[in-house]
Design an enzyme around this catalytic site. Structure first.
Site, mmCIF file in Angstrom:
data_model
loop_
_atom_site.group_PDB
_atom_site.id
_atom_site.type_symbol
_atom_site.label_atom_id
_atom_site.label_comp_id
_atom_site.label_asym_id
_atom_site.label_seq_id
_atom_site.Cartn_x
_atom_site.Cartn_y
_atom_site.Cartn_z
ATOM 1 N N ASP A 144 9.664 62.860 -10.171
ATOM 2 C CA ASP A 144 10.315 62.911 -11.581
ATOM 3 C C ASP A 144 11.907 63.294 -11.781
ATOM 4 O OD1 ASP A 144 7.964 62.306 -12.433
ATOM 5 O OD2 ASP A 144 7.106 64.376 -13.206
ATOM 6 N N MET A 186 6.169 56.688 -13.952
ATOM 7 C CA MET A 186 6.032 57.932 -14.183
ATOM 8 C C MET A 186 7.375 58.408 -14.711
ATOM 9 S SD MET A 186 3.431 59.571 -11.342
ATOM 10 C CE MET A 186 1.705 59.270 -11.632
ATOM 11 N N GLN A 286 3.418 55.274 -7.043
ATOM 12 C CA GLN A 286 4.655 55.854 -6.992
ATOM 13 C C GLN A 286 4.800 57.135 -6.279
ATOM 14 O OE1 GLN A 286 6.813 55.247 -11.207
ATOM 15 N NE2 GLN A 286 4.535 55.168 -11.182
HETATM 16 O O1 F6P Z 1 4.532 64.825 -10.292
HETATM 17 C C1 F6P Z 1 4.886 64.397 -11.630
HETATM 18 C C2 F6P Z 1 3.903 63.478 -12.208
HETATM 19 O O2 F6P Z 1 4.170 62.390 -11.192
HETATM 20 C C3 F6P Z 1 4.308 63.045 -13.557
HETATM 21 O O3 F6P Z 1 5.155 61.875 -13.725
HETATM 22 C C4 F6P Z 1 2.881 62.286 -14.135
HETATM 23 O O4 F6P Z 1 2.490 62.267 -15.278
HETATM 24 C C5 F6P Z 1 1.984 63.536 -13.516
HETATM 25 O O5 F6P Z 1 2.502 63.817 -12.254
HETATM 26 C C6 F6P Z 1 0.462 62.955 -12.836
HETATM 27 O O6 F6P Z 1 -0.013 63.916 -12.409
HETATM 28 P P1 F6P Z 1 -1.657 63.903 -11.875
HETATM 29 O O7 F6P Z 1 -2.321 62.581 -12.331
HETATM 30 O O8 F6P Z 1 -1.566 64.003 -10.366
HETATM 31 O O9 F6P Z 1 -2.152 65.040 -12.955
#
Ligand code: F6P
Length: 362
Positions: A144, A186, A286
């Protein structure tokens, strides 16, 4: 007597990203070859301190060949805050404070000091531990790119490659079918991936959490393109965009579902322009795969920098990239509030100069 560091621990916490293994490798090589330290790999974020029996020593052999590997050999979690650890008790989830157990776990593993590789959430935990006397340094990672005091975070460049590649691929199919494609990337609070990939991938519309937009403005862009004979349009939207007409949830509300932003934008566009609209949500692609050369180099420099901080006993600090050089900052200064895109920045202006609309102007 001066307290010496003999054994360090390495933690990867929060969402994974490309380059974590490259950072672990750099830390292990520097710690062992330059200082003769022992290195313990703490598994699954701070879980490996709460349950130290799960953690293991990292040898030169354990990090051989991991430089180009995605993910983290240590495992990670973004649900394991030791200060409020969710535990199931009689069918209910209750939050337990396991922070003391982390100190005990460190002692059991013989760890004198810790390198914590994380984003804002993990580094906020590291900061709390640091205030309680734990010897900690931080290494900033998150696709991010939303930590302060560093030019860039580890993982962002690799994620940008994936998102840009997706845009390049989607452009050709959008053009063939004369369609509008909405690509969701994301970024819950910060639109760095959307902005970067939107510029690099030549998007027509970029929607960011930082810039409120209207569907009418987006549709206006599509119509103007049609009038010029450009029958396809590429829209890149950060997952955290503020959807017009939708109230922001209360603090701590559950995260929007993956695809929610792109799907709502697509169905709103369908209502105002007579076009076929498709959605592509690239989500965790990503976060996966091999790190870019930039991230491999950054991970290596950050890893060496983090060990240098420990060697100098500069605890409570985080390695950072500033003006292209490795520097260090207080962890506390880097984590709060998250670094968001400045709508008046030179990069946003450059995007506008390329004809990109942010959906905020008629
Ligand atoms: O690392 C941040 C991030 O990539 C965000 O942009 C995204 O919303 C989130 O992690 C998703 O994380 P997870 O699906 O692993 O909980």
């Amino acid at each position: 007597m001066v307290e010496r560091v003999h054994t360090i621990g390495v933690v990867t916490g929060g969402g994974d990203c490309p380059g974590l293994n490259a950072a672990i490798r750099a830390i292990v090589l520097t710690a062992k070859l330059e200082h003769g330290w022992r290195v313990m790999g703490v598994v699954d974020g701070f879980d490996g301190l709460i349950w130290p029996e799960r953690s293991r020593e990292l040898t030169l052999e354990s990090v051989r060949g991991i430089l180009p590997q995605g993910g983290t050999i240590l495992g990670t979690t973004n649900r394991g805050n030791p200060f409020a650890y969710p535990v199931k008790e009689s069918g209910r989830t209750v939050l337990q404070d396991y922070s003391r157990r982390c100190f005990e776990g460190m002692q059991q593993l013989g760890i004198d000091a810790l390198v914590v590789i994380g984003g804002d959430g993990t580094l906020a935990i590291a900061q709390r531990f640091s205030q309680m006397g734990m010897k900690i340094v931080g290494l900033p990672k998150t696709i991010d790119n939303d930590l302060r005091c560093t030019d860039v975070t580890l993982g962002y460049d690799s994620a940008l490659h994936v998102a840009t590649d997706a845009l390049d691929r989607l452009r050709t199919t959008a053009e063939s079918h004369h369609r509008v494609i909405v690509v969701e990337v994301m970024g819950r609070e910060a639109g760095w991936i959307a902005l970067g990939s939107g510029i690099a991938g030549g998007a027509n519309v970029v929607l960011l959490p930082e810039i409120p937009f209207t569907i009418e403005s987006v549709c206006g862009m599509i119509r103007r393109r049609e009038a010029m004979g450009r029958r396809s349009s590429l829209i890149v939207a950060a997952e955290g965009v503020k959807l017009p007409g939708k109230e922001a949830g209360p603090e701590g509300a559950s995260r929007p579902l993956s695809g929610e932003a792109a799907n709502s934008i697509a169905s709103a566009i369908c209502k105002c322009v007579d076009k076929e609209v498709r959605v592509a949500v690239i989500g965790h692609l990503q976060r996966g795969g091999s790190p870019s050369p930039f991230d491999r180099i950054l991970a290596t420099r950050f890893g060496v920098g983090a060990v240098d901080l420990l060697a100098r006993k500069e605890y409570g600090r985080m390695v950072a990239l500033q003006g292209g050089n490795i520097a260090s900052v207080q962890i506390a200064d880097a984590i709060h509030p998250v670094r968001v895109v400045d709508p008046d920045s030179e990069t946003v202006r450059a995007a506008r100069a390329m004809g990109i609309t942010f959906g905020d102007r008629a």
